[in-house]
Design a protein around this motif. Structure first.
Motif, mmCIF file in Angstrom:
data_model
loop_
_atom_site.group_PDB
_atom_site.id
_atom_site.type_symbol
_atom_site.label_atom_id
_atom_site.label_comp_id
_atom_site.label_asym_id
_atom_site.label_seq_id
_atom_site.Cartn_x
_atom_site.Cartn_y
_atom_site.Cartn_z
ATOM 1 N N ARG A 148 1.935 36.436 13.953
ATOM 2 C CA ARG A 148 1.274 36.747 15.219
ATOM 3 C C ARG A 148 -0.197 36.354 15.194
ATOM 4 N N LYS A 149 -0.843 36.545 14.050
ATOM 5 C CA LYS A 149 -2.237 36.118 13.923
ATOM 6 C C LYS A 149 -2.350 34.610 14.113
ATOM 7 N N ASP A 150 -1.439 33.860 13.481
ATOM 8 C CA ASP A 150 -1.468 32.407 13.609
ATOM 9 C C ASP A 150 -1.239 31.972 15.052
ATOM 10 N N ASN A 151 -0.392 32.691 15.772
ATOM 11 C CA ASN A 151 -0.156 32.352 17.184
ATOM 12 C C ASN A 151 -1.445 32.494 18.000
ATOM 13 N N TYR A 152 -2.180 33.556 17.737
ATOM 14 C CA TYR A 152 -3.434 33.755 18.464
ATOM 15 C C TYR A 152 -4.487 32.731 18.042
ATOM 16 N N VAL A 153 -4.475 32.332 16.773
ATOM 17 C CA VAL A 153 -5.397 31.275 16.331
ATOM 18 C C VAL A 153 -5.082 29.974 17.063
ATOM 19 N N LEU A 154 -3.792 29.663 17.210
ATOM 20 C CA LEU A 154 -3.397 28.469 17.946
ATOM 21 C C LEU A 154 -3.864 28.548 19.395
ATOM 22 N N ALA A 155 -3.746 29.735 20.004
ATOM 23 C CA ALA A 155 -4.223 29.912 21.375
ATOM 24 C C ALA A 155 -5.726 29.670 21.463
ATOM 25 N N THR A 156 -6.466 30.096 20.445
ATOM 26 C CA THR A 156 -7.908 29.866 20.408
ATOM 27 C C THR A 156 -8.215 28.373 20.353
ATOM 28 N N VAL A 157 -7.460 27.638 19.562
ATOM 29 C CA VAL A 157 -7.651 26.194 19.461
ATOM 30 C C VAL A 157 -7.360 25.518 20.804
ATOM 31 N N LEU A 158 -6.300 25.932 21.471
ATOM 32 C CA LEU A 158 -5.968 25.356 22.773
ATOM 33 C C LEU A 158 -7.056 25.654 23.802
ATOM 34 N N CYS A 159 -7.591 26.865 23.749
ATOM 35 C CA CYS A 159 -8.684 27.200 24.667
ATOM 36 C C CYS A 159 -9.915 26.339 24.387
ATOM 37 N N ALA A 160 -10.149 26.045 23.119
ATOM 38 C CA ALA A 160 -11.268 25.168 22.769
ATOM 39 C C ALA A 160 -11.057 23.769 23.353
ATOM 40 N N SER A 161 -9.813 23.307 23.380
ATOM 41 C CA SER A 161 -9.546 21.997 23.989
ATOM 42 C C SER A 161 -9.791 22.029 25.491
ATOM 43 N N VAL A 162 -9.526 23.176 26.121
ATOM 44 C CA VAL A 162 -9.815 23.316 27.544
ATOM 45 C C VAL A 162 -11.324 23.191 27.782
ATOM 46 N N LEU A 163 -12.106 23.863 26.949
ATOM 47 C CA LEU A 163 -13.564 23.757 27.060
ATOM 48 C C LEU A 163 -14.020 22.319 26.848
ATOM 49 N N PHE A 164 -13.357 21.612 25.965
ATOM 50 C CA PHE A 164 -13.709 20.215 25.708
ATOM 51 C C PHE A 164 -13.446 19.353 26.941
ATOM 52 N N PHE A 165 -12.252 19.468 27.502
ATOM 53 C CA PHE A 165 -11.909 18.632 28.651
ATOM 54 C C PHE A 165 -12.828 18.919 29.840
ATOM 55 N N CYS A 166 -13.063 20.184 30.106
ATOM 56 C CA CYS A 166 -13.923 20.522 31.249
ATOM 57 C C CYS A 166 -15.380 20.134 30.980
ATOM 58 N N GLY A 167 -15.820 20.289 29.740
ATOM 59 C CA GLY A 167 -17.190 19.899 29.413
ATOM 60 C C GLY A 167 -17.401 18.408 29.541
ATOM 61 N N ILE A 168 -16.451 17.622 29.048
ATOM 62 C CA ILE A 168 -16.551 16.163 29.179
ATOM 63 C C ILE A 168 -16.456 15.746 30.640
ATOM 64 N N GLY A 169 -15.543 16.413 31.368
ATOM 65 C CA GLY A 169 -15.355 16.051 32.778
ATOM 66 C C GLY A 169 -16.603 16.264 33.608
ATOM 67 N N SER A 170 -17.353 17.311 33.303
ATOM 68 C CA SER A 170 -18.558 17.585 34.082
ATOM 69 C C SER A 170 -19.642 16.542 33.863
#
Length: 231
Positions: A176-198
């Protein structure tokens, strides 16, 4: 008078393009909150893992101590029982004795019997009641009787099962901890895409990047909602 051309609105100022900044802000805000939540849950499940592994180690050590004690008690029972049989033989008695057997404290066999452990005596009485010298179906010794029960051996088995359960809890917490770590990584990719897009000058390219970030965020949010939580 000559006609003066009015300035044309850029694509970013017309249609849905003018909402890109608002959409990007909302996506970034949700991704940030989801990142914080995933990191919090990851740390919580990490604590569960540590506590469960600690409990498993403690229970395993206690189980080993109980098993060692059971082995020592079994050795004591075997040695006293063997000496008791030898004493009966040297005194000219037989193992087939009246039931229940009443030891004579004035002879060596009675002295030994009185020193049988309380857990062992019921098994000896039950074995003698089977008349082992004349009954071929009798168990070979009191140690094969159902009445021979070591509390320390039972405690060792209980602790071993408890250790296995604690270890299973720890492994589940790791998953379960690893699942949440993966979710954190995916959220970081969201920040990347939106940051680059802006930073892109083309509205269409900005829209594509923000759309990718939004899609990843939506998928991550749906998956995270299925994860168990711990406080």
């Amino acid at each position: 008078m000559p006609m003066v051309d009015e300035p044309q609105a850029t694509p970013a100022e017309t249609g849905w393009y003018r909402h890109l900044d608002l959409v990007a802000t909302v996506v970034l805000a949700v991704a940030t909150v989801l990142t914080a939540w995933s990191a919090f849950q990851s740390s919580q499940w990490s604590g569960v893992q540590a506590a469960a592994y600690s409990a498993a180690s403690r229970e395993r050590a206690e189980s080993n101590r109980a098993q060692t004690l059971a082995g020592q008690q079994s050795i004591i029972d075997v040695m006293l029982f063997t000496d008791w049989l030898d004493a009966l033989h040297s005194e000219g008695d037989t193992v087939v004795v009246p039931d229940p057997y009443v030891p004579d404290p004035t002879v060596y066999s009675g002295f030994l019997f009185e020193r049988f452990r309380p857990e062992f005596r019921p098994a000896v009485h039950a074995w003698l009641a089977e008349e082992p010298l004349t009954n071929p179906a009798a168990p070979p010794s009191p140690f094969a009787m159902d009445e021979y029960v070591l509390a320390s051996a039972q405690e060792a088995a209980r602790l071993e099962k408890a250790s296995d359960r604690s270890a299973a809890t720890a492994r589940l917490a790791i998953e379960r901890k690893d699942n949440y770590v993966l979710a954190t990584v995916l959220c970081a990719s969201v920040l990347f895409f939106c940051g680059i897009g802006s930073k892109l000058g083309s509205p269409r390219r900005r829209a594509v990047m923000i759309a990718i970030g939004g899609a990843v965020l939506l998928a991550t949010l749906v998956v995270v909602l299925t994860f168990p939580v711990h406080f």
